[in-house]
Design a protein around this motif. Structure first.
Motif, PDB file in Angstrom:
ATOM      1  N   ALA A  11       0.365  20.295  52.241  1.00 37.91           N
ATOM      2  CA  ALA A  11       0.983  19.583  53.334  1.00 37.91           C
ATOM      3  C   ALA A  11       2.192  20.450  54.040  1.00 37.91           C
ATOM      4  CB  ALA A  11       1.256  17.957  53.150  1.00 37.91           C
ATOM      5  N   TYR A  21       7.408  15.941  52.350  1.00 36.93           N
ATOM      6  CA  TYR A  21       6.625  16.058  53.781  1.00 36.93           C
ATOM      7  C   TYR A  21       7.085  14.836  54.770  1.00 36.93           C
ATOM      8  CZ  TYR A  21       2.789  16.188  56.929  1.00 36.93           C
ATOM      9  OH  TYR A  21       2.045  16.277  58.050  1.00 36.93           O
ATOM     10  N   ARG A  35       2.647  10.962  67.282  1.00 34.47           N
ATOM     11  CA  ARG A  35       1.816   9.965  66.630  1.00 34.47           C
ATOM     12  C   ARG A  35       1.555   8.812  67.239  1.00 34.47           C
ATOM     13  NH1 ARG A  35       0.368  11.455  61.529  1.00 34.47           N
ATOM     14  NH2 ARG A  35       2.140  12.214  60.320  1.00 34.47           N
ATOM     15  N   GLY A  54      -7.945  15.094  56.246  1.00 32.57           N
ATOM     16  CA  GLY A  54      -6.965  15.595  55.798  1.00 32.57           C
ATOM     17  C   GLY A  54      -5.696  14.602  56.061  1.00 32.57           C
ATOM     18  N   ASP A  77      -8.524  13.725  51.819  1.00 31.49           N
ATOM     19  CA  ASP A  77      -7.755  14.685  51.632  1.00 31.49           C
ATOM     20  C   ASP A  77      -8.162  15.530  50.338  1.00 31.49           C
ATOM     21  OD1 ASP A  77      -4.874  15.345  53.152  1.00 31.49           O
ATOM     22  OD2 ASP A  77      -5.328  16.365  51.102  1.00 31.49           O
ATOM     23  N   PRO A  78      -8.100  16.859  50.277  1.00 33.75           N
ATOM     24  CA  PRO A  78      -8.459  17.314  49.165  1.00 33.75           C
ATOM     25  C   PRO A  78      -7.339  17.597  47.908  1.00 33.75           C
ATOM     26  CG  PRO A  78      -7.964  19.164  50.829  1.00 33.75           C
ATOM     27  CD  PRO A  78      -7.696  17.725  51.380  1.00 33.75           C
ATOM     28  N   ALA A 104     -12.475  18.835  54.893  1.00 33.76           N
ATOM     29  CA  ALA A 104     -13.178  18.390  56.119  1.00 33.76           C
ATOM     30  C   ALA A 104     -14.415  18.940  56.093  1.00 33.76           C
ATOM     31  CB  ALA A 104     -12.309  19.198  57.284  1.00 33.76           C
ATOM     32  N   SER A 121      -4.936  14.905  62.220  1.00 34.74           N
ATOM     33  CA  SER A 121      -3.819  15.404  62.813  1.00 34.74           C
ATOM     34  C   SER A 121      -2.907  16.456  61.750  1.00 34.74           C
ATOM     35  CB  SER A 121      -2.533  14.058  62.878  1.00 34.74           C
ATOM     36  OG  SER A 121      -2.296  13.509  61.518  1.00 34.74           O
ATOM     37  N   LEU A 122      -2.699  17.614  62.388  1.00 35.54           N
ATOM     38  CA  LEU A 122      -1.786  18.669  61.782  1.00 35.54           C
ATOM     39  C   LEU A 122      -2.689  19.204  60.550  1.00 35.54           C
ATOM     40  CD1 LEU A 122       1.952  17.425  61.753  1.00 35.54           C
ATOM     41  CD2 LEU A 122       0.665  18.484  63.458  1.00 35.54           C
ATOM     42  N   GLN A 126      -3.633  24.649  59.501  1.00 38.80           N
ATOM     43  CA  GLN A 126      -3.628  25.272  58.055  1.00 38.80           C
ATOM     44  C   GLN A 126      -4.835  25.937  57.406  1.00 38.80           C
ATOM     45  OE1 GLN A 126      -2.098  22.189  55.684  1.00 38.80           O
ATOM     46  NE2 GLN A 126       0.117  22.534  56.119  1.00 38.80           N
ATOM     47  N   GLU A 131     -13.470  27.282  57.815  1.00 39.27           N
ATOM     48  CA  GLU A 131     -13.014  25.769  57.744  1.00 39.27           C
ATOM     49  C   GLU A 131     -12.769  25.040  58.848  1.00 39.27           C
ATOM     50  OE1 GLU A 131     -14.054  23.741  55.299  1.00 39.27           O
ATOM     51  OE2 GLU A 131     -12.435  22.023  55.379  1.00 39.27           O
TER      52      GLU A 131
HETATM   53  C1  LIG Z   1       0.304  19.301  57.339  1.00 38.05           C
HETATM   54  S1  LIG Z   1      -0.606  18.074  56.568  1.00 38.05           S
HETATM   55  C2  LIG Z   1      -1.077  16.827  57.793  1.00 38.05           C
HETATM   56  C3  LIG Z   1      -1.313  15.709  56.975  1.00 38.05           C
HETATM   57  C4  LIG Z   1      -1.388  14.283  57.791  1.00 38.05           C
HETATM   58  N1  LIG Z   1      -2.859  14.334  58.738  1.00 38.05           N
HETATM   59  C5  LIG Z   1      -0.296  13.826  58.907  1.00 38.05           C
HETATM   60  O1  LIG Z   1      -0.466  14.002  59.954  1.00 38.05           O
HETATM   61  O2  LIG Z   1       0.826  14.067  58.615  1.00 38.05           O
HETATM   62  C6  LIG Z   1      -2.246  18.902  56.255  1.00 38.05           C
HETATM   63  C7  LIG Z   1      -3.152  18.227  55.245  1.00 38.05           C
HETATM   64  O3  LIG Z   1      -4.274  18.712  55.248  1.00 38.05           O
HETATM   65  C8  LIG Z   1      -4.838  18.768  54.144  1.00 38.05           C
HETATM   66  N2  LIG Z   1      -5.920  19.995  53.922  1.00 38.05           N
HETATM   67  C9  LIG Z   1      -5.670  21.370  53.698  1.00 38.05           C
HETATM   68  N3  LIG Z   1      -6.904  21.874  53.795  1.00 38.05           N
HETATM   69  C10 LIG Z   1      -7.693  21.023  54.163  1.00 38.05           C
HETATM   70  C11 LIG Z   1      -9.300  20.994  54.347  1.00 38.05           C
HETATM   71  N4  LIG Z   1      -9.940  21.985  54.421  1.00 38.05           N
HETATM   72  N5  LIG Z   1      -9.796  19.776  54.816  1.00 38.05           N
HETATM   73  C12 LIG Z   1      -9.243  18.619  54.642  1.00 38.05           C
HETATM   74  N6  LIG Z   1      -7.608  18.569  54.583  1.00 38.05           N
HETATM   75  C13 LIG Z   1      -7.344  19.703  54.250  1.00 38.05           C
HETATM   76  C14 LIG Z   1      -3.688  19.112  53.025  1.00 38.05           C
HETATM   77  O4  LIG Z   1      -3.834  18.690  51.819  1.00 38.05           O
HETATM   78  C15 LIG Z   1      -2.529  18.051  53.837  1.00 38.05           C
HETATM   79  O5  LIG Z   1      -2.660  16.803  53.301  1.00 38.05           O
END
Ligand SMILES: C[S@@+](CC[C@H](N)C(=O)[O-])C[C@H]1O[C@@H](n2cnc3c(N)ncnc32)[C@H](O)[C@@H]1O
Length: 219
Positions: A11, A21, A35, A54, A77-78, A104, A121-122, A126, A131
């Motif tokens: 995160a 976080y 949000r 995620g 979430d992974p 995802a 979101s967010l 990353q 992906e």
């Molecule tokens: C910056 S955090 C955002 C968390 C949340 N969605 C928020 O708005 O606070 C990114 C999240 O995406 C997840 N993530 C990373 N790679 C991912 C993927 N390929 N598919 C789904 N989730 C993923 C991470 O584990 C992390 O929890």
């Protein structure tokens, strides 16, 4: 759902920072502004089945559940560590949210639940390009016909100031994965996946670059 626990960016860019976080995101992203706008855009209803791809620490799924307590809300979430934080938050709030471990690109496996809205979101800033593309396509496949996609993420960075501020995120999450977002790739990927009426509904300047909200519909 997920077999691989290593191939994702945690995160806050590094696993040791995950417990920080929620506090970090509040300060770094004008979290309340984007949000609340995202929840208003999603407008959850009692009959909705909503999957948050995620979901991280679960802030968005909890907000959705508060607005529509009868809706079915799923957080995907992974990262098992971040899912533990999300589950604890849901338990403290006394609400029932389904949490699944997965990437995802696996979300279409939830299609049998009758997903009306796929949200995120967010996350995609990353992830690697492959992906981003596979994740948006899987969200399309997970949805019922006419289902909605709602995304909030760092999008096209339109001004020199926003591009400069966004470098902080690029230092955390890496230049390769973040640059396509800053160049505005997300709406194109949504159209390529088959979404229609793809719209950037609002652009919110933040101390770490601008966050865009997107809305699209499965045709
Ligand atoms: C910056 S955090 C955002 C968390 C949340 N969605 C928020 O708005 O606070 C990114 C999240 O995406 C997840 N993530 C990373 N790679 C991912 C993927 N390929 N598919 C789904 N989730 C993923 C991470 O584990 C992390 O929890």
């Amino acid at each position: 759902m997920a077999g691989d626990t290593h191939n994702f960016t945690p995160a806050l860019g590094h696993a040791t920072l995950t417990p920080l976080y929620d506090s970090a995101i509040a300060v770094l992203t004008r979290e309340g502004r984007w949000r609340n706008a995202l929840v208003q855009q999603i407008a959850p209803k009692a009959t909705d089945v909503i999957v948050d791809v995620g979901c991280g620490t679960g802030t968005l799924v909890l907000m959705l559940k508060r607005v529509a307590p009868s809706a079915t809300i799923i957080g995907l979430d992974p990262d098992p560590a971040v899912l533990d934080l999300a589950k604890a938050k849901a338990q403290r709030a006394g609400v029932e949210i389904i949490f699944e471990r997965g990437f995802a690109n696996e979300v279409q496996r939830l299609a049998e639940l009758g997903v009306t809205k796929a949200v995120s979101s967010l996350v995609f800033h990353q992830t690697p390009m492959s992906e981003k593309r596979a994740g948006v396509l899987a969200m399309h496949d997970a949805l019922l016909p006419s289902g909605e996609l709602h995304v909030a993420d760092y999008g096209l960075q339109r001004t020199p100031l926003m591009r400069t501020l966004f470098r902080q995120i690029q230092r955390l999450d890496g230049v390769e994965n973040t640059t396509p977002n800053a160049e505005g790739v997300l709406p194109r990927l949504m159209s390529e996946a088959g979404f229609v009426d793809v719209t950037e509904t609002v652009v919110i300047p933040t101390p770490t670059g601008s966050i865009s909200l997107y809305l699209a519909r499965k045709g």
